[in-house]
Design a protein around this motif. Structure first.
Motif: not given
Length: 481
Positions: A283, A411, A413, A433, A435, A439-442, A445, A447, A457
Motif C-alpha cells: 500500500n 490504496t 491518497y 482504500m 487515505e 490520517k490513517p484508517r481506524g 477498517s 484492508f 477484505r
C-alpha cells in the motif's frame, strides 16, 4: 545458525517426511542465519488431515473458550515481543527499532481489534420480521490454507489466523520460506497457549511446493493468500478445480494526489511513507501526483528527504531504513531503476547501486524520479523498494485519470484542505482504500483492493466474515436452544 527444520502438525513439532533443507539469509549481511526444511506432499497432507479432524470439535467449542485462548495467545505474544522483533529483523531486514515499534505491534494490534470486533459478531441472525422462522447462520468455512508473505510477517499471519480461530475454522499456515522465523515463533506461541491439536498447523515450504499443494488440495475449503499479483493468479487457477474460496491480498501502485492547497508537510510525509519498510509495502504511495503550481517545490522536498534518509543494518538502532529482503528483490529493484533512467525519467536522488558506505547486504539507495510519465515502467510495475515516481498534473480530472490508470487498486491518497474536493475525489478513485491528509484508517477498517490488487477484505468485521459460510434455514424454532 538457528535450526528450524521441524513443522507444527497436530499439536506436535515433527520432522519433515523427507530432508529438503533451505537456508534463511540475513539480508543485512548476506550470510545464512537459520536453516528450515521445505515440506513435501506428505507433510501437507498430514497437516490438512489434522486440521480436518479437528474442525468439527473446534467449530462447536463454545465461543467463550475460543476467545479465552486467543486472549491467552495475546498475553504470550506481548510477553515474547522482543524475541519476535529480533526474528523479524534478522529474517527480512526491518531495523530493530522499527521491528519493535511497527512490525511486532502490527500483530498485537490486529489480535486486540479482532477480539473487539468479535464481541458483537452473531453467528445466528434473524432474516427479518417478515420471516420469524428463518435464520441466517454464519458458520466457519472449514480448513483454510494460509499463505503469507515476508514483508509484514506478523501483520499478515494475525490478519488470517486470528479471525479464523475465533469463528471456528482450522488452518494450515505456510509462511514465506524467505522469512519463516517469525511464523515459527508464532507457532510456538500457539502451542504455549494450548489450542487443541490440529486447530493450527504450520508447514514451511515454497510456492511451487506446499503453496500449490494447499491450493489444489480437495480437503482445503479456502485459500487466504497475501503476495504478488502473479502468484495470486496462479493460486486462483490451481484452486478452480476444487471450487474452494480464494481470498487474495495482492500488489499495489498507490497514487498520492497532492493538490496545490495541501498542507506544507504533505510531500515529506508522502516521501517518508513511500520509503518506510524499505518500500516493501503493497500500500506504499509510490506515485506522487503533484499539481503543477507546486510541482518544482515538491520535487525539491522529495529530493532533500531522500538524501537525508539514512540506510543501515537492521541490527543497528535508529530511524534508518534497512536492506530489502533478498538478492532477487535487490536485483529486480536495480533493473527497474535502470529502466526508469533508460525511459527518460529525471533522476533527482539515489539511483543504481548500494549507498556508498555499504558494500555488503541488500541495501538500496532511496531513489526519487521526477518528470515521470504514467506510461513508464516505473509508474506501472510494483517496484517494492524505496523508489518514488513524481508526476505532474494540471486539473482534478487529470489527477483522477492518472491515479486510476493502473492494473492495481489497493490504496490511494489525497492531500487537500478542501473537504468537498477530498470527498469527491475519494468517490472516484478505483481502489479499496483511500487515505486523506495523512490520517490513517481506524481500527477495524477493512484492508483490501480492487482489480489486480485482489478480492478479499481483512480486518474488522469484514475480516471475520471472510472465514464464514452463510447458511439460510427456514422452519427455525425461535423458542428452542
Amino acid at each position: 545458525m538457528l535450526d528450524r527444520r521441524k513443522f507444527y502438525i497436530n499439536g506436535e513439532w515433527v520432522d519433515p517426511s523427507a530432508p529438503n533443507e533451505f537456508e534463511v539469509i540475513d539480508p543485512s549481511t548476506e550470510e545464512p542465519c537459520a536453516v528450515i526444511a521445505l515440506g513435501g506432499q506428505a507433510d501437507t497432507d498430514a497437516a490438512v488431515a489434522a486440521a480436518r479432524a479437528a474442525f468439527e470439535g473446534w467449530m462447536f467449542t463454545p465461543r467463550e473458550e475460543r476467545v479465552a485462548l486467543v486472549r491467552k495467545l495475546l498475553d504470550i505474544y506481548e510477553a515474547r515481543a522482543e524475541e519476535m522483533a529480533q526474528a523479524i529483523s534478522m529474517e527480512m531486514g526491518a531495523p530493530i527499532d522499527f521491528s519493535r515499534s511497527q512490525q511486532v505491534t502490527a500483530g498485537s494490534w490486529h489480535i486486540r481489534n479482532f477480539l473487539k470486533a468479535y464481541e458483537g459478531f452473531e453467528h445466528e441472525r434473524p432474516l427479518g420480521p417478515h420471516a420469524p422462522e428463518d435464520r441466517i447462520l454464519y458458520e466457519p468455512i472449514g480448513v483454510v490454507g494460509m499463505i503469507t508473505p515476508w514483508n509484514w510477517p506478523m501483520n499478515q499471519v494475525t490478519l488470517k489466523v486470528i479471525p479464523a480461530m475465533l469463528v471456528g475454522a482450522t488452518c494450515v499456515l505456510k509462511p514465506s520460506e524467505i522469512a519463516p522465523l517469525s511464523a515459527h515463533l508464532f507457532a510456538e506461541m500457539m502451542d504455549e497457549a494450548g489450542f487443541p491439536k490440529g486447530v493450527f498447523n504450520m508447514v514451511h515450504g515454497d510456492g511451487p511446493g506446499v503453496g500449490t499443494q494447499l491450493s489444489v488440495h480437495p480437503d482445503v475449503e479456502m485459500i487466504s493468500f497475501t503476495g504478488s499479483t502473479r502468484a495470486g493468479a496462479l493460486i486462483s487457477k490451481n484452486a478452480a478445480d476444487t471450487f474452494k474460496r480464494v481470498s487474495l491480498e495482492l500488489g499495489g501502485k498507490g497514487a498520492n494526489i497532492i493538490f496545490a492547497d495541501a498542507d506544507e508537510k504533505a510531500v515529506k510525509r508522502g516521501t517518508l511513507h513511500c520509503f518506510s519498510n524499505s518500500g516493501q509495502s503493497c500500500n506504499a504511495p509510490t506515485r506522487m501526483l503533484v499539481e503543477r503550481s507546486r510541482y518544482d517545490e515538491a520535487v525539491e522536498i522529495a529530493r532533500e528527504t531522500a538524501e537525508k534518509m539514512a540506510v543501515g543494518s537492521a541490527h543497528e538502532p535508529g530511524r534508518h531504513i534497512g536492506p530489502v529482503v533478498s538478492q532477487a528483490q535487490f536485483d529486480k529493484i536495480q533493473r527497474l531503476i535502470e529502466k526508469g533512467i533508460e525511459e527518460g525519467a529525471r533522476l533527482v536522488a539515489g539511483g543504481p547501486g548500494r549507498p556508498e558506505h555499504l558494500n555488503r547486504g541488500y541495501f538500496v539507495r532511496p531513489t526519487v524520479f521526477a518528470d515521470v510519465d504514467n506510461s513508464m515502467t516505473i509508474a506501472q510495475e510494483e517496484i517494492f523498494g524505496p523508489v518514488l515516481s513524481i508526476i505532474p498534473f494540471e486539473t482534478e480530472e487529470e489527477a483522477i485519470r492518472i491515479a486510476n490508470d493502473t492494473i492495481y487498486g489497493l490504496t490511494n491518497y489525497v492531500q487537500s484542505q478542501d473537504g468537498a474536493r477530498r470527498n469527491r475525489v475519494a468517490r472516484r478513485l478505483r481502489s479499496g482504500m483511500v487515505e486523506m491528509n495523512g490520517k490513517p484508517r481506524g481500527a477495524g477498517s477493512p484492508f483490501g483492493g480492487y482489480k489486480a490488487s485482489g478480492n478479499g477484505r481483512e480486518g474488522g468485521i469484514w475480516g471475520i466474515e471472510e472465514f464464514c459460510e452463510v447458511k439460510a434455514v427456514s422452519g427455525w424454532d425461535p423458542n428452542a436452544p
